[in-house]
Design an enzyme around this catalytic site. Structure first.
Site, PDB file in Angstrom:
ATOM      1  N   ASP A  39      38.581  39.309  36.013  1.00 38.97           N
ATOM      2  CA  ASP A  39      37.450  39.250  35.085  1.00 38.97           C
ATOM      3  C   ASP A  39      36.636  38.003  35.405  1.00 38.97           C
ATOM      4  O   ASP A  39      37.148  37.039  35.990  1.00 38.97           O
ATOM      5  CB  ASP A  39      37.929  39.194  33.629  1.00 38.97           C
ATOM      6  CG  ASP A  39      36.801  39.476  32.634  1.00 38.97           C
ATOM      7  OD1 ASP A  39      35.769  40.051  33.055  1.00 38.97           O
ATOM      8  OD2 ASP A  39      36.942  39.130  31.462  1.00 38.97           O
ATOM      9  N   GLY A  40      35.376  38.022  35.037  1.00 35.40           N
ATOM     10  CA  GLY A  40      34.514  36.867  35.254  1.00 35.40           C
ATOM     11  C   GLY A  40      33.279  36.970  34.386  1.00 35.40           C
ATOM     12  O   GLY A  40      32.924  38.057  33.927  1.00 35.40           O
ATOM     13  N   GLU A  92      32.410  37.955  38.599  1.00 35.24           N
ATOM     14  CA  GLU A  92      33.219  39.170  38.731  1.00 35.24           C
ATOM     15  C   GLU A  92      33.634  39.361  40.192  1.00 35.24           C
ATOM     16  O   GLU A  92      34.787  39.700  40.485  1.00 35.24           O
ATOM     17  CB  GLU A  92      32.439  40.389  38.240  1.00 35.24           C
ATOM     18  CG  GLU A  92      32.066  40.376  36.764  1.00 35.24           C
ATOM     19  CD  GLU A  92      33.217  40.781  35.848  1.00 35.24           C
ATOM     20  OE1 GLU A  92      34.368  40.890  36.330  1.00 35.24           O
ATOM     21  OE2 GLU A  92      32.956  40.999  34.649  1.00 35.24           O
ATOM     22  N   ASP A 105      36.810  45.139  35.016  1.00 37.21           N
ATOM     23  CA  ASP A 105      35.993  45.774  33.982  1.00 37.21           C
ATOM     24  C   ASP A 105      34.518  45.743  34.341  1.00 37.21           C
ATOM     25  O   ASP A 105      33.659  46.024  33.515  1.00 37.21           O
ATOM     26  CB  ASP A 105      36.244  45.137  32.606  1.00 37.21           C
ATOM     27  CG  ASP A 105      35.892  43.657  32.559  1.00 37.21           C
ATOM     28  OD1 ASP A 105      35.252  43.148  33.504  1.00 37.21           O
ATOM     29  OD2 ASP A 105      36.262  42.994  31.559  1.00 37.21           O
ATOM     30  N   HIS A 145      38.069  44.300  26.865  1.00 37.62           N
ATOM     31  CA  HIS A 145      38.273  44.029  25.436  1.00 37.62           C
ATOM     32  C   HIS A 145      38.753  45.281  24.689  1.00 37.62           C
ATOM     33  O   HIS A 145      38.296  45.578  23.594  1.00 37.62           O
ATOM     34  CB  HIS A 145      36.989  43.501  24.807  1.00 37.62           C
ATOM     35  CG  HIS A 145      36.379  42.382  25.594  1.00 37.62           C
ATOM     36  ND1 HIS A 145      36.954  41.131  25.676  1.00 37.62           N
ATOM     37  CD2 HIS A 145      35.254  42.334  26.354  1.00 37.62           C
ATOM     38  CE1 HIS A 145      36.194  40.362  26.440  1.00 37.62           C
ATOM     39  NE2 HIS A 145      35.168  41.063  26.869  1.00 37.62           N
ATOM     40  N   ASP A 171      40.287  37.549  30.859  1.00 35.88           N
ATOM     41  CA  ASP A 171      39.153  37.105  30.064  1.00 35.88           C
ATOM     42  C   ASP A 171      39.385  35.686  29.542  1.00 35.88           C
ATOM     43  O   ASP A 171      38.491  34.840  29.580  1.00 35.88           O
ATOM     44  CB  ASP A 171      38.923  38.065  28.906  1.00 35.88           C
ATOM     45  CG  ASP A 171      37.787  37.611  28.002  1.00 35.88           C
ATOM     46  OD1 ASP A 171      36.624  37.731  28.417  1.00 35.88           O
ATOM     47  OD2 ASP A 171      38.061  37.134  26.886  1.00 35.88           O
TER      48      ASP A 171
END
Length: 246
Positions: free
Chosen positions: A94-95, A132, A154, A209, A219
């Site tokens: 994630d980023g 990301e 994601d 999420h 995250d």
């Protein structure tokens, strides 16, 4: 990336309730890690967390029957098929940024050989998409060539860029998306293609999420990294060397 979570409501886990931190002894992550059927969610507001927890605890615990996939559920079926891939290494990434552009961070969780590693980093001024991409690059750089790897992200920008061959096509076209429009972040796309080359890599999209423990962990790693990213520089972004010029 969504606003940073401050409270974590655990409706089903080793212990239930509202926790003010994800990591640490006795906190939320410890309650749900490895707990079958764990149910939890992060919130920025404690009252929202309390409402959600009450709703979860008062809802009847009914067994759900499997539904047949709808004809338009191709993406969901593809994600499921990819997730079942027999990989040597499983990666979650994630980023994001607190603003876009702005201070950014990335996080990655690597699961291999019964061991778990976490990686993270941040930059003073960058973008969501670059973080990301960077999460995937940093994680894949640590993998032994020849390994079979499944990367969960994601970011549909990242997943589609590799899975649908966009990045490879942009590179073949001199990093142009069309005859007139340059591909953004070509420096990182080039690096990602290079680190994928000696590996058997597949990418799968995972909804952010949505209660996936490792995605939530990534995250948190990214959020922590961007909060402390005061000096590291994304030099290509700051100098404008992220798209080709005529």
């Amino acid at each position: 990336m969504a606003p940073a979570k401050k409270y974590y409501a655990v409706a089903r886990g080793r212990a239930t309730g509202i926790f003010s931190a994800w990591f640490g002894t006795g906190n939320a992550e410890e309650q749900v890690r490895g707990f079958a059927g764990a149910r939890y969610k992060g919130f920025a507001d404690i009252e929202e967390a309390r409402i959600w927890l009450r709703e979860q605890q008062s809802a009847p615990n009914k067994k759900r029957t499997a539904r047949k996939p709808r004809p338009d559920a191709t993406a969901a079926r593809t994600a499921t098929a990819v997730s079942s891939h027999d990989a040597d290494v499983i990666i979650y990434t994630d980023g994001g940024c607190s603003c876009n552009p702005g201070p950014g961070g990335y996080g990655a969780v690597i699961l291999a050989g019964g061991k778990r590693r976490e990686l993270s980093g941040g930059f003073k001024h960058t973008t969501n998409n670059r973080m990301e991409l960077m999460a995937c690059i940093v994680a894949l750089k640590s993998i032994t060539p020849g390994a079979s790897v499944l990367v969960h992200s994601d970011s549909q920008y990242v997943v589609n860029g590799i899975s649908k061959g966009w990045a490879a096509r942009w590179r073949a076209q001199g990093w142009m998306r069309t005859k007139t429009d340059a591909a953004e972040n070509y420096d990182l796309w080039q690096e990602l293609l290079d680190v994928c080359a000696p590996l058997n890599v597949r990418f799968a999209w995972v909804k952010g999420h949505a209660g996936n423990p490792e995605n939530e962990c990534c995250d948190q790693l990214a959020t922590q990294a961007l909060a402390s990213a005061h000096t590291a520089r994304d030099k290509n972004f700051e100098s404008g060397r992220t798209t080709v010029t005529a």
